[in-house]
Enzyme design. Structure first.
Site, PDB file in Angstrom:
ATOM      1  N   MET A 117       0.769  -1.006   0.059  1.00  0.00           N
ATOM      2  CA  MET A 117       0.074   0.056  -0.190  1.00  0.00           C
ATOM      3  C   MET A 117       0.897   1.382  -0.068  1.00  0.00           C
ATOM      4  O   MET A 117       1.707   1.354   0.855  1.00  0.00           O
ATOM      5  CB  MET A 117      -0.852   0.164   1.097  1.00  0.00           C
ATOM      6  CG  MET A 117      -2.027  -1.137   1.352  1.00  0.00           C
ATOM      7  SD  MET A 117      -2.546  -1.038   3.082  1.00  0.00           S
ATOM      8  CE  MET A 117      -1.397  -2.029   3.903  1.00  0.00           C
ATOM      9  N   ILE A 122       2.019  -5.278   8.027  1.00  0.00           N
ATOM     10  CA  ILE A 122       3.554  -4.934   8.227  1.00  0.00           C
ATOM     11  C   ILE A 122       3.599  -3.320   7.948  1.00  0.00           C
ATOM     12  O   ILE A 122       3.036  -3.014   7.144  1.00  0.00           O
ATOM     13  CB  ILE A 122       4.141  -5.657   6.936  1.00  0.00           C
ATOM     14  CG1 ILE A 122       4.064  -6.996   7.397  1.00  0.00           C
ATOM     15  CG2 ILE A 122       5.858  -5.309   7.316  1.00  0.00           C
ATOM     16  CD1 ILE A 122       4.648  -8.022   6.221  1.00  0.00           C
ATOM     17  N   GLY A 171       1.415   4.060   4.691  1.00  0.00           N
ATOM     18  CA  GLY A 171       2.459   3.228   3.823  1.00  0.00           C
ATOM     19  C   GLY A 171       2.765   1.987   4.220  1.00  0.00           C
ATOM     20  O   GLY A 171       3.260   2.052   5.381  1.00  0.00           O
ATOM     21  N   SER A 172       2.260   0.923   3.895  1.00  0.00           N
ATOM     22  CA  SER A 172       2.796  -0.421   4.619  1.00  0.00           C
ATOM     23  C   SER A 172       2.464  -1.583   3.639  1.00  0.00           C
ATOM     24  O   SER A 172       2.349  -1.627   2.346  1.00  0.00           O
ATOM     25  CB  SER A 172       1.688  -0.531   5.503  1.00  0.00           C
ATOM     26  OG  SER A 172       0.234  -0.171   5.331  1.00  0.00           O
ATOM     27  N   ARG A 173       2.217  -2.858   4.144  1.00  0.00           N
ATOM     28  CA  ARG A 173       2.078  -3.997   3.486  1.00  0.00           C
ATOM     29  C   ARG A 173       1.175  -4.987   4.334  1.00  0.00           C
ATOM     30  O   ARG A 173       1.265  -5.026   5.449  1.00  0.00           O
ATOM     31  CB  ARG A 173       3.506  -4.484   3.269  1.00  0.00           C
ATOM     32  CG  ARG A 173       3.548  -5.887   2.560  1.00  0.00           C
ATOM     33  CD  ARG A 173       5.070  -6.301   2.656  1.00  0.00           C
ATOM     34  NE  ARG A 173       5.481  -7.500   1.987  1.00  0.00           N
ATOM     35  CZ  ARG A 173       6.423  -7.783   1.113  1.00  0.00           C
ATOM     36  NH1 ARG A 173       6.775  -6.860   0.443  1.00  0.00           N
ATOM     37  NH2 ARG A 173       6.371  -8.912   0.715  1.00  0.00           N
TER      38      ARG A 173
END
Length: 218
Positions: free
Chosen positions: A95, A153, A183-185
């Site tokens: 993301m 994450i 902002g991440s995953r």
């Protein structure tokens, strides 16, 4: 099918940030004038788009594994699930700051276990983020007996993972269970015989995009 929607189109996690951004922009406009406040209004618009959280329709296929987040597919591969210690099909969604950051359950299931690990904040698009970054993992057991691990994450900018469920909770596909800021995953570890439906580089949308299908057993 559309799951019940718990709040307006702006995620509740964003209300304080949006209120603060609008208040600062208004004050700047009153005391410094419109031109000086323009960058602050742009900042408020960024906060508004970041915390948007629209309702989504859930696919009817009961064996569909849906995207847990909006973003881009950065991994579709055979891997080792470090949480359940098993071989798995790993699918990862990255993301960026312009994606919706609400996290949704990829399957119908019960939370068998939850883990939290502190860690670093390297770029979440990199594979090493799965093992080195701050992360929160849920082990889900579907009604058909399949185990699905869903891992939030943190990324390079993200500094807060929010998860609202614990062991024993029941989740429906598309149900909102958490949020990651800026902002991440999200990694999914599926049974190795799951059939992938997403490919590297695909743009996906939480709940609506099908990432894989679980095999029927029994």
């Amino acid at each position: 099918m559309r799951p019940p929607y718990p709040h307006p189109l702006i995620a509740r996690e964003g209300w304080p940030f949006l209120a603060a951004a609008v208040a600062v922009a208004l004050l700047a406009g009153v005391f410094a004038g419109g031109w000086w406040s323009a960058p602050l209004w742009l900042g408020a618009l960024f906060v508004l788009q970041f915390f948007r959280d629209p309702p989504r329709d859930v696919p009817d296929d009961p064996r569909a594994v849906v995207a847990p987040a909006d973003g881009r597919i950065v991994a579709v591969e055979k891997a080792r699930d470090p949480w359940l210690e098993r071989d798995a099909l790993k699918i990862s969604v990255f993301m960026n700051v312009f994606n919706v950051h609400s996290n949704r359950s990829p399957v119908d299931g019960t939370v068998r276990e939850r883990w939290y690990r502190p860690g670093r904040f390297v770029n979440a698009a990199l594979d090493k983020a799965s093992l080195e970054n701050e992360r929160n993992a849920l082990a889900l057991r579907t009604p058909g007996g399949a185990d699905v691990t869903c891992v939030q994450i943190a990324g390079l900018v993200a500094r807060r993972i929010l998860c609202y469920v614990n062991t024993g909770a029941s989740l429906h596909r598309g149900q909102r269970f958490g949020f990651i800021r800026f902002g991440s995953r999200v990694d999914l570890y599926l049974p190795p015989d799951a059939e992938p439906k997403a490919a590297l580089g695909d743009k996906v949308y939480a709940t609506e995009s099908i990432l894989a299908r679980l095999k029927a057993h029994g």
